[in-house]
Design an enzyme around this catalytic site. Structure first.
Site, PDB file in Angstrom:
ATOM      1  N   ASN A  85      56.701   3.230  -4.595  1.00 37.85           N
ATOM      2  CA  ASN A  85      57.672   2.137  -4.452  1.00 37.85           C
ATOM      3  C   ASN A  85      58.253   2.212  -3.044  1.00 37.85           C
ATOM      4  O   ASN A  85      59.066   3.073  -2.756  1.00 37.85           O
ATOM      5  CB  ASN A  85      58.775   2.328  -5.514  1.00 37.85           C
ATOM      6  CG  ASN A  85      59.898   1.323  -5.380  1.00 37.85           C
ATOM      7  OD1 ASN A  85      59.786   0.349  -4.629  1.00 37.85           O
ATOM      8  ND2 ASN A  85      60.986   1.552  -6.110  1.00 37.85           N
ATOM      9  N   TRP A  86      57.804   1.309  -2.185  1.00 36.83           N
ATOM     10  CA  TRP A  86      58.220   1.370  -0.778  1.00 36.83           C
ATOM     11  C   TRP A  86      59.657   0.884  -0.571  1.00 36.83           C
ATOM     12  O   TRP A  86      60.224   1.063   0.480  1.00 36.83           O
ATOM     13  CB  TRP A  86      57.279   0.542   0.095  1.00 36.83           C
ATOM     14  CG  TRP A  86      55.879   1.063   0.195  1.00 36.83           C
ATOM     15  CD1 TRP A  86      55.312   2.083  -0.534  1.00 36.83           C
ATOM     16  CD2 TRP A  86      54.853   0.585   1.079  1.00 36.83           C
ATOM     17  NE1 TRP A  86      54.009   2.266  -0.151  1.00 36.83           N
ATOM     18  CE2 TRP A  86      53.697   1.362   0.836  1.00 36.83           C
ATOM     19  CE3 TRP A  86      54.800  -0.416   2.050  1.00 36.83           C
ATOM     20  CZ2 TRP A  86      52.503   1.157   1.529  1.00 36.83           C
ATOM     21  CZ3 TRP A  86      53.604  -0.622   2.737  1.00 36.83           C
ATOM     22  CH2 TRP A  86      52.475   0.157   2.476  1.00 36.83           C
ATOM     23  N   LYS A  87      60.204   0.204  -1.558  1.00 37.43           N
ATOM     24  CA  LYS A  87      61.552  -0.391  -1.449  1.00 37.43           C
ATOM     25  C   LYS A  87      61.651  -1.271  -0.192  1.00 37.43           C
ATOM     26  O   LYS A  87      60.648  -1.864   0.201  1.00 37.43           O
ATOM     27  CB  LYS A  87      62.609   0.712  -1.475  1.00 37.43           C
ATOM     28  CG  LYS A  87      62.414   1.666  -2.664  1.00 37.43           C
ATOM     29  CD  LYS A  87      63.568   2.571  -2.914  1.00 37.43           C
ATOM     30  CE  LYS A  87      63.260   3.459  -4.107  1.00 37.43           C
ATOM     31  NZ  LYS A  87      64.361   4.324  -4.485  1.00 37.43           N
ATOM     32  N   HIS A 130      64.311  -1.636 -12.113  1.00 38.20           N
ATOM     33  CA  HIS A 130      64.650  -0.483 -11.272  1.00 38.20           C
ATOM     34  C   HIS A 130      66.171  -0.359 -11.188  1.00 38.20           C
ATOM     35  O   HIS A 130      66.881  -1.365 -11.146  1.00 38.20           O
ATOM     36  CB  HIS A 130      64.037  -0.649  -9.878  1.00 38.20           C
ATOM     37  CG  HIS A 130      64.126   0.609  -9.084  1.00 38.20           C
ATOM     38  ND1 HIS A 130      65.272   0.995  -8.455  1.00 38.20           N
ATOM     39  CD2 HIS A 130      63.218   1.595  -8.863  1.00 38.20           C
ATOM     40  CE1 HIS A 130      65.069   2.170  -7.865  1.00 38.20           C
ATOM     41  NE2 HIS A 130      63.829   2.550  -8.099  1.00 38.20           N
ATOM     42  N   GLU A 161      68.099   0.242  -8.864  1.00 35.92           N
ATOM     43  CA  GLU A 161      68.726  -0.457  -7.726  1.00 35.92           C
ATOM     44  C   GLU A 161      68.882  -1.944  -8.027  1.00 35.92           C
ATOM     45  O   GLU A 161      69.850  -2.567  -7.587  1.00 35.92           O
ATOM     46  CB  GLU A 161      67.893  -0.209  -6.455  1.00 35.92           C
ATOM     47  CG  GLU A 161      68.064   1.223  -5.964  1.00 35.92           C
ATOM     48  CD  GLU A 161      66.849   1.827  -5.285  1.00 35.92           C
ATOM     49  OE1 GLU A 161      65.955   1.084  -4.853  1.00 35.92           O
ATOM     50  OE2 GLU A 161      66.792   3.074  -5.201  1.00 35.92           O
ATOM     51  N   GLU A 177      63.485   7.166 -14.752  1.00 36.79           N
ATOM     52  CA  GLU A 177      64.039   7.544 -13.454  1.00 36.79           C
ATOM     53  C   GLU A 177      65.527   7.834 -13.602  1.00 36.79           C
ATOM     54  O   GLU A 177      66.348   6.903 -13.594  1.00 36.79           O
ATOM     55  CB  GLU A 177      63.845   6.413 -12.444  1.00 36.79           C
ATOM     56  CG  GLU A 177      62.405   6.016 -12.228  1.00 36.79           C
ATOM     57  CD  GLU A 177      62.211   5.336 -10.874  1.00 36.79           C
ATOM     58  OE1 GLU A 177      61.438   5.847 -10.079  1.00 36.79           O
ATOM     59  OE2 GLU A 177      62.879   4.318 -10.618  1.00 36.79           O
ATOM     60  N   GLY A 232      66.388   9.216  -4.662  1.00 37.40           N
ATOM     61  CA  GLY A 232      66.745   9.238  -3.245  1.00 37.40           C
ATOM     62  C   GLY A 232      67.783  10.288  -2.899  1.00 37.40           C
ATOM     63  O   GLY A 232      68.316  10.305  -1.788  1.00 37.40           O
ATOM     64  N   SER A 240      63.080  11.527  -6.573  1.00 41.29           N
ATOM     65  CA  SER A 240      62.840  12.624  -5.621  1.00 41.29           C
ATOM     66  C   SER A 240      61.611  13.459  -5.963  1.00 41.29           C
ATOM     67  O   SER A 240      61.601  14.679  -5.752  1.00 41.29           O
ATOM     68  CB  SER A 240      64.085  13.519  -5.488  1.00 41.29           C
ATOM     69  OG  SER A 240      65.170  12.764  -5.004  1.00 41.29           O
ATOM     70  N   GLY A 285      59.326   7.085  -4.513  1.00 42.68           N
ATOM     71  CA  GLY A 285      60.003   6.308  -3.472  1.00 42.68           C
ATOM     72  C   GLY A 285      59.728   6.919  -2.108  1.00 42.68           C
ATOM     73  O   GLY A 285      58.682   6.690  -1.503  1.00 42.68           O
ATOM     74  N   GLY A 286      60.670   7.721  -1.630  1.00 47.88           N
ATOM     75  CA  GLY A 286      60.611   8.294  -0.275  1.00 47.88           C
ATOM     76  C   GLY A 286      59.258   8.875   0.104  1.00 47.88           C
ATOM     77  O   GLY A 286      58.728   8.577   1.187  1.00 47.88           O
TER      78      GLY A 286
HETATM   79  P1  PGA Z   1      62.721   8.448  -4.692  1.00 52.07           P
HETATM   80  O1  PGA Z   1      62.705   7.030  -5.421  1.00 52.07           O
HETATM   81  O2  PGA Z   1      61.363   9.075  -4.910  1.00 52.07           O
HETATM   82  O3  PGA Z   1      62.975   8.151  -3.241  1.00 52.07           O
HETATM   83  O4  PGA Z   1      63.807   9.251  -5.309  1.00 52.07           O
HETATM   84  C1  PGA Z   1      62.066   6.845  -6.650  1.00 52.07           C
HETATM   85  C2  PGA Z   1      62.270   5.424  -7.122  1.00 52.07           C
HETATM   86  O5  PGA Z   1      63.383   4.902  -6.958  1.00 52.07           O
HETATM   87  O6  PGA Z   1      61.339   4.785  -7.658  1.00 52.07           O
END
Ligand code: PGA
Length: 256
Positions: free
Chosen positions: A9-11, A98, A100, A170, A176, A216, A237-238
């Site tokens: 997930n590149w966000k 998600h 967010e 998640e 993050g 993470s 994500g990251g």
């Molecule tokens: P993260 O994000 O790996 O940066 O913690 C995961 C996600 O939100 O899908």
């Protein structure tokens, strides 16, 4: 048997040049890897603006996902992107729910149910995210929260539609933050989720449902997580923004 999956997930990261480079790097590195594509899949979810261009250069071993989708089919919804538009540029999956989106865009269960239904109708596979915030975890309410999030959306679907969904657990406190759920904490919730599915739709459906962990997840902690019985892969994500780390996660996932 359910598919193991690593999804990135590149966000809201990368401009088009950086995004194309990243997709190209991951595509060429993945060509070196040998695995059974019936048992294991890789997905990336770049920003909307990149989807068309990335679809032209992406390895056929990688599925393409959007990070959201409109709850409406078409019409006067300024700024929204429909399932049909996404499909027309090569999108096959959609991340929904998600944390967010729930937090910053106030997406709740009824809107998410509309999005999940529309996605399935238009042949996009939802990657449906659930998870508790820190206060809920500290209050011992994580099981309750996850159960409610699943019941209000996914358990509203008929069984044959539910079977098309990928679930991503998640924990919001791990997204993050550099803090991950321990393999035991994650496994505990994953097996709880699978049990809920057994009770609702039966053993076979539960055994065939892919449940990803996100929060993470990175090469240094993925072994512990991916080796758990009910953790079928990761929503990353990251670490999905670095081609080497993402490929490393794929290698780790294919080991188990
Ligand atoms: P993260 O994000 O790996 O940066 O913690 C995961 C996600 O939100 O899908």
């Amino acid at each position: 048997m359910r598919k193991k999956i690593v999804a990135g997930n590149w966000k809201m990261n990368t401009n088009i040049q950086e995004g194309l480079q990243l997709a190209d790097d991951v595509s060429s590195m993945i060509e070196e890897l040998n695995y059974d594509e019936n048992k294991f899949g890789v997905i990336i979810a770049p920003p909307y603006t990149h989807l068309y261009a990335i679809a032209q250069i992406l390895s056929p071993k990688i599925g393409l996902s959007s990070q959201n989708i409109a709850a409406y089919e078409n019409g006067a919804y300024t700024g929204e992107i429909s399932t049909e538009m996404a499909k027309s540029v090569g999108v096959q999956y959609v991340i929904l729910g998600h944390s967010e989106r729930r937090k910053y865009f106030a997406e709740g269960s009824s809107e998410l149910l509309a999005k999940v239904k529309l996605s399935i109708k238009d042949n996009l596979t939802p990657i449906f995210c659930i998870g508790e915030v820190l206060e809920e975890r500290n209050a011992g309410k994580h099981f309750e929260v996850v159960e409610r999030q699943i019941k209000e959306v996914l358990f509203e679907l008929p069984k044959n539609d539910f079977e098309k969904v990928i679930i991503a657990y998640e924990p919001v406190w791990a997204i993050g933050t550099g803090e991950t759920a321990s393999p035991e904490q994650a496994q505990e919730i994953h097996s709880f989720i699978r049990k809920l599915i057994v009770d609702k739709f039966g053993n076979e459906t539960a055994e065939n449902t892919t449940i990803l962990y996100g929060g993470s997840c990175k090469p240094s902690n993925a072994d512990g997580l991916f080796s758990q019985a009910d953790i079928d892969g990761g929503l990353i994500g990251g670490a999905s923004l670095k081609a080497k780390d993402f490929i490393e996660l794929i290698k780790i996932r294919t080991k188990y």
